[in-house]
Design an enzyme around this catalytic site. Sequence first.
Site, PDB file in Angstrom:
ATOM      1  N   GLU A  75     -66.914  -4.473 -57.895  1.00 19.50           N
ATOM      2  CA  GLU A  75     -66.360  -3.476 -56.966  1.00 19.50           C
ATOM      3  C   GLU A  75     -67.006  -2.135 -57.278  1.00 19.50           C
ATOM      4  OE1 GLU A  75     -64.345  -3.187 -54.206  1.00 19.50           O
ATOM      5  OE2 GLU A  75     -64.813  -1.070 -54.486  1.00 19.50           O
ATOM      6  N   ASP A 124     -67.731  -4.460 -45.749  1.00 19.87           N
ATOM      7  CA  ASP A 124     -67.846  -3.310 -44.838  1.00 19.87           C
ATOM      8  C   ASP A 124     -68.815  -3.660 -43.704  1.00 19.87           C
ATOM      9  OD1 ASP A 124     -66.164  -2.023 -46.560  1.00 19.87           O
ATOM     10  OD2 ASP A 124     -67.729  -0.867 -47.573  1.00 19.87           O
ATOM     11  N   ASP A 160     -62.606 -10.526 -40.152  1.00 16.11           N
ATOM     12  CA  ASP A 160     -61.994 -10.575 -38.813  1.00 16.11           C
ATOM     13  C   ASP A 160     -62.895  -9.862 -37.816  1.00 16.11           C
ATOM     14  OD1 ASP A 160     -61.592  -7.983 -39.809  1.00 16.11           O
ATOM     15  OD2 ASP A 160     -59.921  -7.671 -38.427  1.00 16.11           O
ATOM     16  N   GLU A 200     -56.293  -9.197 -49.605  1.00 19.73           N
ATOM     17  CA  GLU A 200     -55.419  -8.122 -49.102  1.00 19.73           C
ATOM     18  C   GLU A 200     -55.740  -7.822 -47.624  1.00 19.73           C
ATOM     19  OE1 GLU A 200     -56.759  -7.763 -52.272  1.00 19.73           O
ATOM     20  OE2 GLU A 200     -55.070  -7.216 -53.578  1.00 19.73           O
ATOM     21  N   TYR A 201     -57.044  -7.718 -47.311  1.00 23.23           N
ATOM     22  CA  TYR A 201     -57.430  -7.402 -45.926  1.00 23.23           C
ATOM     23  C   TYR A 201     -57.084  -8.543 -44.976  1.00 23.23           C
ATOM     24  CZ  TYR A 201     -59.769  -2.904 -46.353  1.00 23.23           C
ATOM     25  OH  TYR A 201     -60.029  -1.563 -46.517  1.00 23.23           O
ATOM     26  N   GLU A 202     -57.251  -9.757 -45.459  1.00 18.04           N
ATOM     27  CA  GLU A 202     -56.951 -10.930 -44.619  1.00 18.04           C
ATOM     28  C   GLU A 202     -55.476 -10.924 -44.220  1.00 18.04           C
ATOM     29  OE1 GLU A 202     -58.238 -14.491 -46.490  1.00 18.04           O
ATOM     30  OE2 GLU A 202     -57.512 -15.813 -44.912  1.00 18.04           O
TER      31      GLU A 202
HETATM   32  N1  SAM Z   1     -62.463  -8.029 -50.445  1.00 17.67           N
HETATM   33  C1  SAM Z   1     -61.268  -7.207 -50.304  1.00 17.67           C
HETATM   34  C2  SAM Z   1     -60.318  -7.818 -49.298  1.00 17.67           C
HETATM   35  O1  SAM Z   1     -60.740  -8.699 -48.544  1.00 17.67           O
HETATM   36  O2  SAM Z   1     -59.161  -7.434 -49.299  1.00 17.67           O
HETATM   37  C3  SAM Z   1     -61.642  -5.761 -49.941  1.00 17.67           C
HETATM   38  C4  SAM Z   1     -62.316  -5.572 -48.620  1.00 17.67           C
HETATM   39  S1  SAM Z   1     -62.833  -3.891 -48.376  1.00 17.67           S
HETATM   40  C5  SAM Z   1     -63.054  -3.753 -46.667  1.00 17.67           C
HETATM   41  C6  SAM Z   1     -64.535  -3.944 -48.938  1.00 17.67           C
HETATM   42  C7  SAM Z   1     -64.664  -3.631 -50.430  1.00 17.67           C
HETATM   43  O3  SAM Z   1     -66.012  -3.814 -50.801  1.00 17.67           O
HETATM   44  C8  SAM Z   1     -64.311  -2.188 -50.774  1.00 17.67           C
HETATM   45  O4  SAM Z   1     -63.412  -2.178 -51.846  1.00 17.67           O
HETATM   46  C9  SAM Z   1     -65.646  -1.552 -51.123  1.00 17.67           C
HETATM   47  O5  SAM Z   1     -65.523  -0.512 -52.071  1.00 17.67           O
HETATM   48  C10 SAM Z   1     -66.426  -2.744 -51.646  1.00 17.67           C
HETATM   49  N2  SAM Z   1     -67.875  -2.628 -51.449  1.00 17.67           N
HETATM   50  C11 SAM Z   1     -68.509  -2.292 -50.315  1.00 17.67           C
HETATM   51  N3  SAM Z   1     -69.840  -2.302 -50.487  1.00 17.67           N
HETATM   52  C12 SAM Z   1     -70.044  -2.673 -51.775  1.00 17.67           C
HETATM   53  C13 SAM Z   1     -71.221  -2.843 -52.565  1.00 17.67           C
HETATM   54  N4  SAM Z   1     -72.434  -2.630 -52.041  1.00 17.67           N
HETATM   55  N5  SAM Z   1     -71.088  -3.219 -53.846  1.00 17.67           N
HETATM   56  C14 SAM Z   1     -69.846  -3.419 -54.386  1.00 17.67           C
HETATM   57  N6  SAM Z   1     -68.696  -3.248 -53.691  1.00 17.67           N
HETATM   58  C15 SAM Z   1     -68.797  -2.874 -52.400  1.00 17.67           C
END
Ligand code: SAM
Length: 225
Positions: A75, A124, A160, A200-202
Amino acid sequence: MRLRNVRGAREVIAESEYVIANPEQYQGHWRELFSKRRGEADTSHPLHIEIGMGKGRFLTTLAEQNPDINYLGIEKFTSVLYRAVQKQEEKQLKNLLLLRTEAELLENLFDREEVNRIYLNFSDPWPKERHAKRRLTSKEFLRRYAGILVPSGTVEFKTDNRALFDFSLEEVTPAGFEVLAATYDLHHDEAMCAGNVMTEYEERFSGKGNAICKMVIRQAAVPEG
Ligand code: SAM
């Protein structure tokens, strides 16, 4: 996911035995590190990683369910990783370690064929076309994954975001991968949903009625001859 700065997060992460501070030093040696922590000589446990693990519920649950698999959560944001560290400090699972680093550095963290599975959950979307290479399912990233996965290793991706999912499916073949399974509605696909662990996001997005897409891909076999 970016949380507001959490007071003390940096210190908790720096002091946690579950967060590896200089992960490059373990490149090629993750299995030995896990074995030492398990107090075993056996270094044959598979290594599964999640990139962008967020607050860590998914990987923590998998680590509890599968003690014979080693899990590494990656992360990039301290304030988010902090939540995962809190969970792990409570549970103290021997088969789960966490890294505060970025996917862009993967090839400095793992050797060729060191990883058995990569999880990407609700990555993302980077919706602007000019940022497509930053998507964790772009062919550029998939090629990086090919550099660290065992030949039969899989990438499992859930989202999603239909546009991101369609983009990801199109990147599979150019990156030298093949689709083993895919669905646009995971929660209504009995076979693919078996054993599903919600992130969590799911939970948040399926709770709003959004369908969850999932694909499982593997490097395409090189034709013989
Ligand atoms: N996977 C979790 C979930 O499904 O609940 C979190 C989803 S959240 C939208 C995306 C996570 O990926 C964020 O916490 C973000 O900081 C991390 N993230 C995005 N790009 C990343 C990267 N290049 N390397 C490591 N973490 C990254």
